[in-house]
Design an enzyme around this catalytic site. Structure first.
Site, mmCIF file in Angstrom:
data_model
loop_
_atom_site.group_PDB
_atom_site.id
_atom_site.type_symbol
_atom_site.label_atom_id
_atom_site.label_comp_id
_atom_site.label_asym_id
_atom_site.label_seq_id
_atom_site.Cartn_x
_atom_site.Cartn_y
_atom_site.Cartn_z
ATOM 1 N N ARG A 139 18.627 8.680 -8.210
ATOM 2 C CA ARG A 139 19.939 7.387 -8.893
ATOM 3 C C ARG A 139 20.027 8.368 -9.912
ATOM 4 N NH1 ARG A 139 16.201 3.338 -8.895
ATOM 5 N NH2 ARG A 139 16.930 2.081 -6.691
ATOM 6 N N HIS A 158 -3.341 6.377 2.104
ATOM 7 C CA HIS A 158 -4.043 8.235 2.020
ATOM 8 C C HIS A 158 -5.316 7.944 1.632
ATOM 9 C CE1 HIS A 158 -5.326 5.573 -2.023
ATOM 10 N NE2 HIS A 158 -5.832 6.615 -2.488
ATOM 11 N N LYS A 179 -8.759 11.689 2.912
ATOM 12 C CA LYS A 179 -9.472 11.620 1.972
ATOM 13 C C LYS A 179 -10.973 12.827 2.785
ATOM 14 C CE LYS A 179 -9.763 8.408 -1.283
ATOM 15 N NZ LYS A 179 -9.398 8.530 -2.930
ATOM 16 N N HIS A 226 -6.752 -0.258 3.108
ATOM 17 C CA HIS A 226 -7.775 0.560 3.300
ATOM 18 C C HIS A 226 -9.472 0.517 3.910
ATOM 19 C CE1 HIS A 226 -4.631 2.507 0.781
ATOM 20 N NE2 HIS A 226 -5.183 2.061 -0.477
HETATM 21 C C1 BG6 Z 1 -3.632 1.926 -3.542
HETATM 22 C C2 BG6 Z 1 -3.078 0.723 -4.373
HETATM 23 O O1 BG6 Z 1 -3.057 1.911 -2.448
HETATM 24 O O2 BG6 Z 1 -5.032 3.101 -3.711
HETATM 25 C C3 BG6 Z 1 -3.913 1.014 -5.959
HETATM 26 O O3 BG6 Z 1 -2.126 0.383 -3.740
HETATM 27 C C4 BG6 Z 1 -5.561 1.517 -5.797
HETATM 28 O O4 BG6 Z 1 -4.473 -0.389 -6.115
HETATM 29 C C5 BG6 Z 1 -5.993 2.540 -4.589
HETATM 30 O O5 BG6 Z 1 -6.222 1.360 -7.180
HETATM 31 C C6 BG6 Z 1 -6.956 3.002 -4.606
HETATM 32 O O6 BG6 Z 1 -6.623 4.394 -4.394
HETATM 33 P P1 BG6 Z 1 -8.051 5.725 -5.102
HETATM 34 O O7 BG6 Z 1 -7.942 7.076 -3.473
HETATM 35 O O8 BG6 Z 1 -7.993 5.685 -6.220
HETATM 36 O O9 BG6 Z 1 -8.965 4.798 -4.856
#
Ligand code: BG6
Length: 507
Positions: free
Chosen positions: A48, A196, A200, A258
């Site tokens: 923005r 994500h 890993k 996750h």
């Molecule tokens: C994120 C969550 O997806 O994953 C966060 O929104 C969390 O709240 C994080 O802290 C944890 O990721 P990692 O890679 O640090 O275990």
């Protein structure tokens, strides 16, 4: 396998946000340093505030300095010269017109061939808006119609992909709506939904461990496995993310995505090949076989928690955190027991536990095997509990795999003790592990969707999670806060663990 992406432009929505700062720019820099980016490549940041190319380059350099696993060196300038900025609102067509012009100009100057990755590092409430505006302004072309141009002029060149961060919806209904709104403008093979955790190394290693070795498969079933525990523990609190977290809570934030992904990798059958859809098909089967829970079963099999101040008051409770409602009933801890009703795992409890402000940050999976059938040895440690050998997969911050075995204590008599056989990433590979985002960005640019969540996977995840949320809404809310910061969550969570397993297992 190292993928070599096509030439492309990486268009970043949310270029001034937290994710860009902490993860995306450091990941792009490390890919650049490892020479994994295409030679003809550019980053085009869209946000923005008015800003020059020079200013965004300077900002990005600061992010890399602060958050990258390797500080910017002489290589930085080559990447910086390919970072550009376009100012625009998410809901204003003028911005998208400017973006289109800039991208076309960059295509000409850099030879990026019309290929685009649109990365949405923004609040999910903007996903549909941005997708719609991209499509309206001719920036996002549905791959189904890409090859059927109406005139010579509207023949689009190159591919376009959209990368979405979670959350994908708030419950089953909103997830369906979001997926279908996006599907109007982008085909499934153009949409990359990030979880994500799948990026890993240690998570990908679960497949290597299970299907690259023969010795585990005969044991990997209800005949030998007593139960499975998965812990995602964080020592941090909610930080600056309360506006999001207040309406999410731990179940939506970590379990829905996750943790269910980790569970899938443990419980799935072997895929026929390592192709994206073969792997994702197997994961969807696991999700669909998660035993649904009625309201009484949710009461029996789940425990919610919220942290209060730490003993001594050094750390504030959740309700005292910035932007948190002082009466908030958002859960910052969940423990749950679930079952995967497949031939392989029917009846084996999967125990999931996650929380914020726990004593330390650790993600671990432990597979607890049954005890030996005969008690031949006195004082055998395994027999004192109802679990035998434990195979532990350390996801982070320790990275490795270890196996607990019973061994004879040297000396007279026949006394046993539990010992551990360890594989440690750092020792075995002697190199820095790349960040999850490095792998994921590279895969999105290369068109490899294996580590991204498919639409039916997202739906199957919500099909399991949404009824739990509904049941919680119907059940009385626990009296929050119910665990002090820096402890392992409410004591009540212990009741989910099989009685003689001696509690939640952590290394
Ligand atoms: C994120 C969550 O997806 O994953 C966060 O929104 C969390 O709240 C994080 O802290 C944890 O990721 P990692 O890679 O640090 O275990």
């Amino acid at each position: 396998m190292n993928h070599v992406p096509d030439p492309c432009i990486f268009v970043l929505f949310g270029a001034t946000g937290d994710l860009t700062r902490r993860k995306l720019m450091p990941a792009l820099y490390n890919l650049h340093r490892d020479k994994l980016l295409p030679e003809r490549f550019a980053v085009c940041a869209y946000a923005r505030k008015p800003k020059t190319d020079e200013a965004i380059r300077q900002e990005m350099r600061e992010h890399v300095t602060q958050y990258s696993r390797r500080a910017p060196d002489a290589d930085w300038d080559a990447l910086a010269s390919r970072i550009f900025y376009v100012q625009g609102e998410f809901n204003d067509d003028q911005g998208y017109v400017r973006l289109k012009e800039r991208l076309e100009q960059l295509d000409k100057e850099l030879g990026t061939g019309g290929n685009r990755v649109f990365y949405f590092a923004v609040d999910s409430e903007f996903f549909v808006e941005i997708t719609g505006r991209l499509a309206k302004n001719g920036l996002l072309v549905h791959s189904r119609i890409r090859h059927q141009p109406q005139t010579r002029d509207d023949h689009p060149r190159g591919w376009t992909r959209v990368v979405l961060e979670k959350p994908i919806g708030h419950n089953l209904h909103s997830a369906r709506e979001l997926l279908s709104n996006i599907a109007q403008h982008a085909a499934e093979d153009q949409v990359y939904r990030i979880d994500h955790y799948l990026g890993k190394e240690t998570v990908q290693n679960i497949l290597a461990l299970r299907f690259g070795n023969c010795i585990f498969e005969p044991l990997w079933n209800r005949g030998y496995v007593d139960h499975v525990q998965i812990t995602v523990a964080e020592d941090g609190g909610v930080g600056s993310r309360a506006p999001y977290y207040e309406s999410a809570g731990a179940l939506r934030d970590v379990v829905q995505n996750h943790m269910l992904q980790l569970l899938c990798l443990v419980a799935m059958e072997s895929p026929g090949t390592m192709r994206a859809d073969d792997i994702r098909n197997e994961k969807v089967k696991v999700l669909r076989n998660l035993r649904p829970m009625s309201i009484p079963q949710v009461a029996q099999n789940t425990v919610r928690g919220q942290y209060g101040p730490s003993a001594g008051g050094k750390l504030p409770g959740y309700r005292q955190e910035r932007d948190v409602d002082p009466q908030s009933n958002t859960e910052t801890f969940v423990a749950l027991r679930c079952y995967v009703d497949t031939w392989r795992f029917a009846g084996v409890p999967f125990l999931l536990r996650t929380g914020k402000r726990l004593p330390r940050r650790t993600t671990q999976i432990s597979i607890h095997f049954r005890v030996p059938p005969l008690q031949l040895f006195e004082d055998a440690p395994m027999l004192a509990t109802c679990v035998g050998n434990v195979l532990r997969i350390d996801i982070q911050p320790e990275e490795g795999v270890s196996m607990d075995l019973a061994a004879k204590i040297p000396g007279a008599g026949m006394r046993l003790q539990t010992v551990s056989m360890d594989f440690d990433y750092a020792r075995a590979f002697k190199r820095q592990t790349p960040e999850a985002y490095e792998r994921l960005l590279l895969d999105a640019m290369s068109g490899d969707a294996t580590l991204f969540t498919r639409d039916d996977e997202v739906i199957a995840q919500w099909e399991f999670i949404s009824p739990i949320l509904d049941a919680w809404a119907a059940l009385p809310t626990p009296r929050f806060p119910n665990y002090p910061a820096e402890t392992w969550g409410p004591d009540d969570a212990l009741r989910l663990v099989p009685p003689c397993a001696q509690g939640w297992h952590l290394r």
